[in-house]
Design a protein around this motif. Sequence first.
Motif, PDB file in Angstrom:
ATOM      1  N   HIS A  87      78.601  91.501 -86.650  1.00 32.52           N
ATOM      2  CA  HIS A  87      78.710  92.519 -87.699  1.00 32.52           C
ATOM      3  C   HIS A  87      77.323  92.899 -88.155  1.00 32.52           C
ATOM      4  N   LEU A  89      74.436  93.913 -91.311  1.00 32.21           N
ATOM      5  CA  LEU A  89      73.959  93.887 -92.671  1.00 32.21           C
ATOM      6  C   LEU A  89      72.939  95.022 -92.690  1.00 32.21           C
ATOM      7  N   VAL A 100      74.752  90.065 -87.639  1.00 31.62           N
ATOM      8  CA  VAL A 100      75.263  88.820 -88.181  1.00 31.62           C
ATOM      9  C   VAL A 100      76.465  88.367 -87.366  1.00 31.62           C
ATOM     10  N   ASP A 124      86.734  95.131 -88.695  1.00 30.87           N
ATOM     11  CA  ASP A 124      85.600  95.990 -88.859  1.00 30.87           C
ATOM     12  C   ASP A 124      84.945  95.565 -90.177  1.00 30.87           C
ATOM     13  N   VAL A 125      83.747  95.046 -90.079  1.00 37.14           N
ATOM     14  CA  VAL A 125      83.062  94.558 -91.276  1.00 37.14           C
ATOM     15  C   VAL A 125      81.631  95.070 -91.333  1.00 37.14           C
ATOM     16  N   GLU A 126      81.260  95.668 -92.438  1.00 42.40           N
ATOM     17  CA  GLU A 126      79.873  96.085 -92.622  1.00 42.40           C
ATOM     18  C   GLU A 126      79.460  95.661 -94.020  1.00 42.40           C
TER      19      GLU A 126
ATOM     20  N   ASP B 124      82.439  96.273 -96.746  1.00 40.12           N
ATOM     21  CA  ASP B 124      83.496  97.146 -96.286  1.00 40.12           C
ATOM     22  C   ASP B 124      84.215  96.387 -95.184  1.00 40.12           C
ATOM     23  N   GLU B 126      87.919  96.100 -92.955  1.00 40.22           N
ATOM     24  CA  GLU B 126      89.251  96.573 -92.603  1.00 40.22           C
ATOM     25  C   GLU B 126      89.726  95.747 -91.418  1.00 40.22           C
TER      26      GLU B 126
END
Lengths: 139, 139
Positions: A87, A89, A100, A124-126, B124, B126
């Motif tokens: 993901h 950062l 990350v 989906d991670v930000e 964020d 999902e």
Amino acid sequence: MSAAEQPEGGVRRQSRQRSAVLTLLDELDGFRSAQDLHALLRDRGDSVGLATVYRALQALVDDGQLDVLRSPDGEAAYRRCSPSHHHHLVCRTCGRTVEVADPPVERWAARIAAEHGFVDVQHDVEVFGTCAACAAAHG
Amino acid sequence: MSAAEQPEGGVRRQSRQRSAVLTLLDELDGFRSAQDLHALLRDRGDSVGLATVYRALQALVDDGQLDVLRSPDGEAAYRRCSPSHHHHLVCRTCGRTVEVADPPVERWAARIAAEHGFVDVQHDVEVFGTCAACAAAHG
DNA sequence: GGTGCGCATGAGAATCATTCTCGCATGGTC
DNA sequence: GACCATGCGAGAATGATTCTCATGCGCACC
């Protein structure tokens, strides 16, 4: 457009334009929009059509060589990154990005999905923030 | 567009169109695009302009009464949801959505950011999957 | 090294979601 | 009941992305 989704395409041909896009992305370390990349290529003298930039980016995304991020105003941003799952950062001021990879979130997503009976899960991670450098410069 | 960002707006006026949008969203339980919502309103006889739907949606998002999701093809999708911080588990087949509030991810995001010196952090998340019903129907 | 096939390219048009413009309607207030 | 700001609506404008189609060129084969 009815059935065949060309399983492994044909030959992915090498071209000046595609390497130019990839080279440029190698030199940048944040997410850049397609329009940005196109402008940058023009600046450095590599004349490339906008449509070609989009096509090259899509091809690279398909290959798993790029990550895509959708900015809140609907523009897509691309970045060269490692092919393994991870993901980002992202500094919302300078755009600097840190990759990350952390098992806990993966497990969390899987657990949450399982608890609700969902299968075939993706996530989906930000994470957005201000990096140390920008925070220092700003204060 | 130079300075004043109307701190708390003026009066938020009540109108048939705005309640229609909110009512419709109350009856749906998945994320819907603005265009979808507009079409649905037209279908049910509530004649509302497209621009008005967009304005109403933005106002509701500002109020924290709606969540926004950007589909991979760039369309924004809206959904009525609880005002507290949470994430979504979305069925990619039927669009059904489950709200998920789980402290671990929050802590994870904060920790990751801190480790890299990032401050003022947002995140964020999902999770997409196929819900039990759709998986059963499909197999 | 030369040739041919077929994907890649590029300029501009087309598409699609979203936002803006502007004149009119109307909610809320005095 | 009148007034004024805010909301409305239709269509134009905007901006990103995709498509079209004639031409170019990488690559496999000879």
